[in-house]
Design a protein around this motif. Structure first.
Motif, mmCIF file in Angstrom:
data_model
loop_
_atom_site.group_PDB
_atom_site.id
_atom_site.type_symbol
_atom_site.label_atom_id
_atom_site.label_comp_id
_atom_site.label_asym_id
_atom_site.label_seq_id
_atom_site.Cartn_x
_atom_site.Cartn_y
_atom_site.Cartn_z
ATOM 1 N N SER A 105 0.833 -1.207 0.000
ATOM 2 C CA SER A 105 0.000 0.000 0.000
ATOM 3 C C SER A 105 0.865 1.253 0.000
ATOM 4 O O SER A 105 0.569 2.215 -0.711
ATOM 5 C CB SER A 105 -0.917 0.012 1.220
ATOM 6 N N GLU A 106 1.941 1.241 0.784
ATOM 7 C CA GLU A 106 2.838 2.391 0.829
ATOM 8 C C GLU A 106 3.578 2.586 -0.488
ATOM 9 O O GLU A 106 3.977 3.705 -0.815
ATOM 10 C CB GLU A 106 3.846 2.220 1.970
ATOM 11 N N LEU A 107 3.755 1.508 -1.238
ATOM 12 C CA LEU A 107 4.422 1.594 -2.538
ATOM 13 C C LEU A 107 3.451 2.011 -3.646
ATOM 14 O O LEU A 107 3.787 1.960 -4.821
ATOM 15 C CB LEU A 107 5.081 0.255 -2.887
ATOM 16 N N GLY A 108 2.252 2.398 -3.273
ATOM 17 C CA GLY A 108 1.284 2.876 -4.254
ATOM 18 C C GLY A 108 0.170 1.898 -4.544
ATOM 19 O O GLY A 108 -0.587 2.085 -5.490
ATOM 20 N N GLY A 109 0.090 0.811 -3.759
ATOM 21 C CA GLY A 109 -0.970 -0.162 -3.965
ATOM 22 C C GLY A 109 -0.631 -1.233 -4.971
ATOM 23 O O GLY A 109 -1.335 -2.227 -5.096
ATOM 24 N N GLU A 110 0.481 -1.034 -5.690
ATOM 25 C CA GLU A 110 0.913 -2.003 -6.693
ATOM 26 C C GLU A 110 2.420 -1.897 -6.834
ATOM 27 O O GLU A 110 2.952 -0.799 -6.940
ATOM 28 C CB GLU A 110 0.226 -1.704 -8.026
ATOM 29 N N ALA A 111 3.116 -3.040 -6.798
ATOM 30 C CA ALA A 111 4.579 -3.010 -6.889
ATOM 31 C C ALA A 111 5.088 -4.340 -7.421
ATOM 32 O O ALA A 111 4.424 -5.367 -7.299
ATOM 33 C CB ALA A 111 5.181 -2.738 -5.513
ATOM 34 N N ASP A 112 6.282 -4.309 -7.992
ATOM 35 C CA ASP A 112 6.890 -5.551 -8.449
ATOM 36 C C ASP A 112 7.609 -6.222 -7.280
ATOM 37 O O ASP A 112 7.788 -5.637 -6.212
ATOM 38 C CB ASP A 112 7.810 -5.329 -9.641
ATOM 39 N N LEU A 113 8.006 -7.459 -7.483
ATOM 40 C CA LEU A 113 8.593 -8.253 -6.412
ATOM 41 C C LEU A 113 9.862 -7.614 -5.859
ATOM 42 O O LEU A 113 10.069 -7.593 -4.642
ATOM 43 C CB LEU A 113 8.878 -9.671 -6.912
ATOM 44 N N ASP A 114 10.713 -7.076 -6.725
ATOM 45 C CA ASP A 114 11.963 -6.459 -6.260
ATOM 46 C C ASP A 114 11.698 -5.291 -5.315
ATOM 47 O O ASP A 114 12.364 -5.152 -4.293
ATOM 48 C CB ASP A 114 12.809 -5.979 -7.440
ATOM 49 N N ALA A 115 10.727 -4.467 -5.638
ATOM 50 C CA ALA A 115 10.399 -3.324 -4.780
ATOM 51 C C ALA A 115 9.847 -3.790 -3.438
ATOM 52 O O ALA A 115 10.179 -3.230 -2.390
ATOM 53 C CB ALA A 115 9.402 -2.413 -5.479
ATOM 54 N N ILE B 60 10.440 -6.724 -1.936
ATOM 55 C CA ILE B 60 11.537 -7.344 -1.184
ATOM 56 C C ILE B 60 12.454 -6.279 -0.606
ATOM 57 O O ILE B 60 12.871 -6.361 0.557
ATOM 58 C CB ILE B 60 12.328 -8.321 -2.078
ATOM 59 N N THR B 61 12.784 -5.257 -1.385
ATOM 60 C CA THR B 61 13.657 -4.179 -0.911
ATOM 61 C C THR B 61 13.020 -3.440 0.265
ATOM 62 O O THR B 61 13.679 -3.181 1.273
ATOM 63 C CB THR B 61 13.964 -3.193 -2.054
ATOM 64 N N ALA B 62 11.746 -3.125 0.148
ATOM 65 C CA ALA B 62 11.049 -2.428 1.232
ATOM 66 C C ALA B 62 10.941 -3.314 2.471
ATOM 67 O O ALA B 62 11.102 -2.835 3.598
ATOM 68 C CB ALA B 62 9.661 -2.003 0.764
ATOM 69 N N ALA B 63 10.687 -4.596 2.281
ATOM 70 C CA ALA B 63 10.585 -5.520 3.408
ATOM 71 C C ALA B 63 11.926 -5.659 4.121
ATOM 72 O O ALA B 63 11.988 -5.674 5.349
ATOM 73 C CB ALA B 63 10.095 -6.882 2.935
ATOM 74 N N LEU B 64 12.992 -5.729 3.355
ATOM 75 C CA LEU B 64 14.329 -5.855 3.933
ATOM 76 C C LEU B 64 14.683 -4.639 4.780
ATOM 77 O O LEU B 64 15.289 -4.773 5.847
ATOM 78 C CB LEU B 64 15.362 -6.062 2.823
#
Length: 60
Positions: free
Chosen positions: A9-19, A21-25
């Motif tokens: 949701s913070e990434l705009g409601g839609e994101a690719d796997l790399d984004a 994973i990076t945010a989760a890390l």
């Protein structure tokens, strides 16, 4: 799993796997755990896989 939903949701409601994973890390969630939780959310129907130029995940 709620953290992964919040991240998407913070990434705009839609994101690719790399984004995702990076945010989760950055929040301390290791990549294997983030991927596993993301797939559980897809199985439960809370996240939808969107095929475009790249595969993206969208909060439903």
């Amino acid at each position: 799993m709620e953290k992964i939903l919040r991240l998407i949701s913070e990434l705009g409601g839609e994101a690719d796997l790399d984004a995702i994973i990076t945010a989760a890390l950055k929040t301390g969630i290791p990549p294997p755990l983030a991927t596993r939780q993301l797939m559980r959310l897809v199985e439960k129907g809370r996240v939808k896989i969107v095929c475009d130029a790249s595969i993206k995940y969208r909060v439903v």
